[in-house]
Design an enzyme around this catalytic site. Sequence first.
Site, short mmCIF file in Angstrom:
data_model
loop_
_atom_site.label_atom_id
_atom_site.label_comp_id
_atom_site.label_asym_id
_atom_site.label_seq_id
_atom_site.Cartn_x
_atom_site.Cartn_y
_atom_site.Cartn_z
CE LYS A 32 -1.75 2.94 2.64
NZ LYS A 32 -1.72 4.15 1.80
CB CYS A 61 13.36 9.02 7.89
SG CYS A 61 14.33 7.98 6.82
N GLY A 112 7.07 5.10 7.98
CA GLY A 112 6.18 6.24 8.11
C GLY A 112 6.34 6.94 9.44
CB SER A 113 4.16 9.35 11.07
OG SER A 113 2.96 8.61 11.14
CD GLU A 137 10.61 13.06 11.11
OE1 GLU A 137 9.55 12.53 11.44
OE2 GLU A 137 11.51 12.48 10.49
N GLY A 143 3.19 4.23 13.39
CA GLY A 143 4.03 3.09 13.81
C GLY A 143 3.54 2.50 15.12
P1 NAP Z 1 2.33 8.28 7.74
O1 NAP Z 1 1.13 9.14 7.84
O2 NAP Z 1 2.65 7.41 8.88
O3 NAP Z 1 2.11 7.43 6.41
C1 NAP Z 1 2.93 6.36 6.04
C2 NAP Z 1 2.07 5.29 5.38
O4 NAP Z 1 1.16 4.77 6.34
C3 NAP Z 1 1.21 5.84 4.25
O5 NAP Z 1 1.07 4.86 3.25
C4 NAP Z 1 -0.11 6.09 4.94
O6 NAP Z 1 -1.19 6.15 4.04
C5 NAP Z 1 -0.17 4.89 5.86
N1 NAP Z 1 -1.09 5.02 6.97
C6 NAP Z 1 -1.57 6.15 7.56
N2 NAP Z 1 -2.43 5.83 8.55
C7 NAP Z 1 -2.52 4.47 8.59
C8 NAP Z 1 -3.25 3.54 9.38
N3 NAP Z 1 -4.10 3.93 10.33
N4 NAP Z 1 -3.08 2.23 9.15
C9 NAP Z 1 -2.23 1.79 8.21
N5 NAP Z 1 -1.52 2.63 7.39
C10 NAP Z 1 -1.66 3.96 7.59
O7 NAP Z 1 3.64 9.06 7.46
P2 NAP Z 1 3.85 10.23 6.42
O8 NAP Z 1 3.53 11.48 7.11
O9 NAP Z 1 3.16 9.93 5.15
O10 NAP Z 1 5.42 10.07 6.14
C11 NAP Z 1 6.38 10.82 6.80
C12 NAP Z 1 6.95 10.07 7.99
O11 NAP Z 1 7.62 8.88 7.57
C13 NAP Z 1 7.98 10.87 8.71
O12 NAP Z 1 7.78 10.84 10.10
C14 NAP Z 1 9.32 10.22 8.35
O13 NAP Z 1 10.35 10.40 9.20
C15 NAP Z 1 8.91 8.81 8.18
N6 NAP Z 1 9.83 8.11 7.29
C16 NAP Z 1 10.75 7.23 7.82
C17 NAP Z 1 11.66 6.55 7.01
C18 NAP Z 1 12.66 5.58 7.57
O14 NAP Z 1 13.35 4.92 6.81
N7 NAP Z 1 12.79 5.41 8.86
C19 NAP Z 1 11.62 6.78 5.64
C20 NAP Z 1 10.69 7.66 5.13
C21 NAP Z 1 9.80 8.31 5.97
P3 NAP Z 1 -1.70 7.56 3.43
O15 NAP Z 1 -0.53 8.46 3.38
O16 NAP Z 1 -2.21 7.19 2.09
O17 NAP Z 1 -2.76 8.05 4.34
#
Ligand code: NAP
Length: 493
Positions: free
Chosen positions: A180, A289, A233-234, A386, A238
Site C-alpha cells: 500500500k 527520515c 512512516g510516522s 521532526e 508506527g
Molecule cells: P504516515 O502518515 O505514517 O504514512 C505512512 C504510510 O502509512 C502511508 O502509506 C499512509 O497512508 C499509511 N497510513 C496512515 N495511517 C494508517 C493507518 N491507520 N493504518 C495503516 N496505514 C496507515 O507518514 P507520512 O507522514 O506519510 O510520512 C512521513 C513520515 O515517515 C515521517 O515521520 C518520516 O520520518 C517517516 N519516514 C521514515 C523513514 C525511515 O526509513 N525510517 C523513511 C521515510 C519516511 P496515506 O498516506 O495514504 O494516508
Amino acid sequence: MTTLALPRCQLLIGGRWLDPEERTRFVTVNPATEQPIAEVSEARAADIERAVAAARKALQTGAWSGCNGAQRGRILHRMAAIMSEELESIALLECVDAGKPVLAARRQDVAAAIDCLEYYAGWADKIDGIVVPARNDALTYVRREPVGIVAAIVPWNFPLMNAVWKVAPALACGCTVVLKPAELTPLSALKLGDIALRAGLPPGALNVVPGYGSVAGQALIEHPGVDKIAFTGSPAVGRLIMRTAASGPRRVGLELGGKSPNVVFEDADLDAAARASASGIFFNAGQVCSAGSRIFVHRARYDEFVDRLVRRASRIRLGDPCAPDTTLGPLISRDQQQRVLDYIERGRQEGATLAHGGGTGCDTGYFVEPTVFADVDNDMTIARQEIFGPVAAVIPFEEEAEAVALANDSSYSLAAAVWTADVSRAHRVAHALRAGTVWINTYGHTDTRLPWGGCGGDSGIGRDLGSAAIENYTELKTVWLHLAARRAATTDA
Ligand code: NAP
Ligand code: MG
C-alpha cells in the site's frame, strides 16, 4: 477549450488490473504545479480482502514460495533490468507525482531501487539453513522459510525506493506481498506492479492497492491473514501498527522518523562539513527520515559554519523539479507546506535567529525555501520535533561530552554524523551516539548492503536492507529427525 481526461490507474490484485469493488477513486496531484495528474483507484476493505486472498493463494499453491531460489532470483533480476530500461520515465513519474528534482529521482530513487532488486535477486538462492549437531540420536537442522504474507506500507518521500526496500527482500525470501503506497504518491508503486507482471512474477505474489491510510492501510494492518507488517512512516502510525499487530501477535518492522544530530568539531574540514550538512538537510526538501536537522557546531567555528551553510543555502535552485538544473523541489502537499511554515514561525517566536530563508519562494506549488536557524537551543520546538522540511537548526557546543549528551537528548535514534580530523574522537563519538547509522566526515549515505533503521522510540525498531532484511522475511523451522539405534543382533539362531 477541451480538457484532456486524466489517465486512470487500477488496482493490481492476483495478477490482474481491477476496479475497486465500490468503484472508488482519488486524484493524485503534481505538488509543483498543484495540477491533478492521474485518477487512481482507491482500495477499501473489500479490496484489501481480495488482495490478501490473492497473496494467500500464491503462497499456498506454491506459485511463488514453491519456486526455487534461482527461479525467484531470475525474476527479480528481470524486474531490475526492466526498471533500468525505463529509468528515465520512472524518474519522471517520481518527479511529477512526488515533486522530486528529476536528476535526484534518476540518480537516487530509481538507481537505488534497481540496486536493491539486483542485490536481493542475488540473495534468493543463498538463503541457507544450518545443520546443528545437537544430539547423537538425531539429525537436527534449521530451515529458513518465508514468513508468509507481508503487508508493506510506505510513505510519500521516497515512494519507489521505500517500496522496493520491502518488496525485493520479501519476494527473494518467497513471501507474497500486499503493497500500500501513500495516497499522495501511488504511481511508482503501480509501475512496480506492472514491471513485476512483465518480469513473470506469478499472479498474487505482488499486489498493489493504493488508498487512504485510515481506510486501506487500517484494513490491511487489521487483517488476520497478514503475517508481517513492514512499515515506513510516522511514529504515530508506527505505534498504532504495533498495538494492532499485538492482537496476533504478528511480526512488525517499523522504520519511523528522525531528528538526526550532525556534530561538527573544531578540527573538522569546515568546507566539506558545510557542503554535506547542506545536502543533509536540504536534499529532497528535508523530507528525509535521516535529515541532519540538528547541526551541533563547536563554538570556536560556529559563526564561520553558519556563514558557509547560509552561502550553500543561497545557491540552491528552487523551482520546477522537471528542469534539469533544479536542486530543490516542492514539499509534498499544501498541508505539509503549512506545517513546515508553522514550525518556522515557532522557531522565530522561541528566539532562534532566522539566518536564511523562511518563506515559500514561489507562488504556485508547495515550496518552502531552504531555511537556516542559528542560535538554536536543543530544547526549542524546532530542535525537538521532526519538521520534515528544509529547515536546519544550528546549535553551538563547547565540549565533546556536551555534544554527545545534546545529540542523544532526543526521542529519535535513526542516524547521526560526526565531523573531525581526530580518528580516535571520530570512533569514540560514533560509538557514543545512539543511532542506527553514524556517518564520519560525510552525511546521508545509504547502501542496499548495509542495515538501516532506528534504535527504538520515535525512530522505530528493526532493520531494512542488507542481510538483516532476509531475517525479517524468514521464519526459522527446526527439523528433528530421530536416528533409531541399531537393533541388537539376535543370538538364538
Ligand atoms: P504516515 O502518515 O505514517 O504514512 C505512512 C504510510 O502509512 C502511508 O502509506 C499512509 O497512508 C499509511 N497510513 C496512515 N495511517 C494508517 C493507518 N491507520 N493504518 C495503516 N496505514 C496507515 O507518514 P507520512 O507522514 O506519510 O510520512 C512521513 C513520515 O515517515 C515521517 O515521520 C518520516 O520520518 C517517516 N519516514 C521514515 C523513514 C525511515 O526509513 N525510517 C523513511 C521515510 C519516511 P496515506 O498516506 O495514504 O494516508
Ligand atoms: Mg502526487
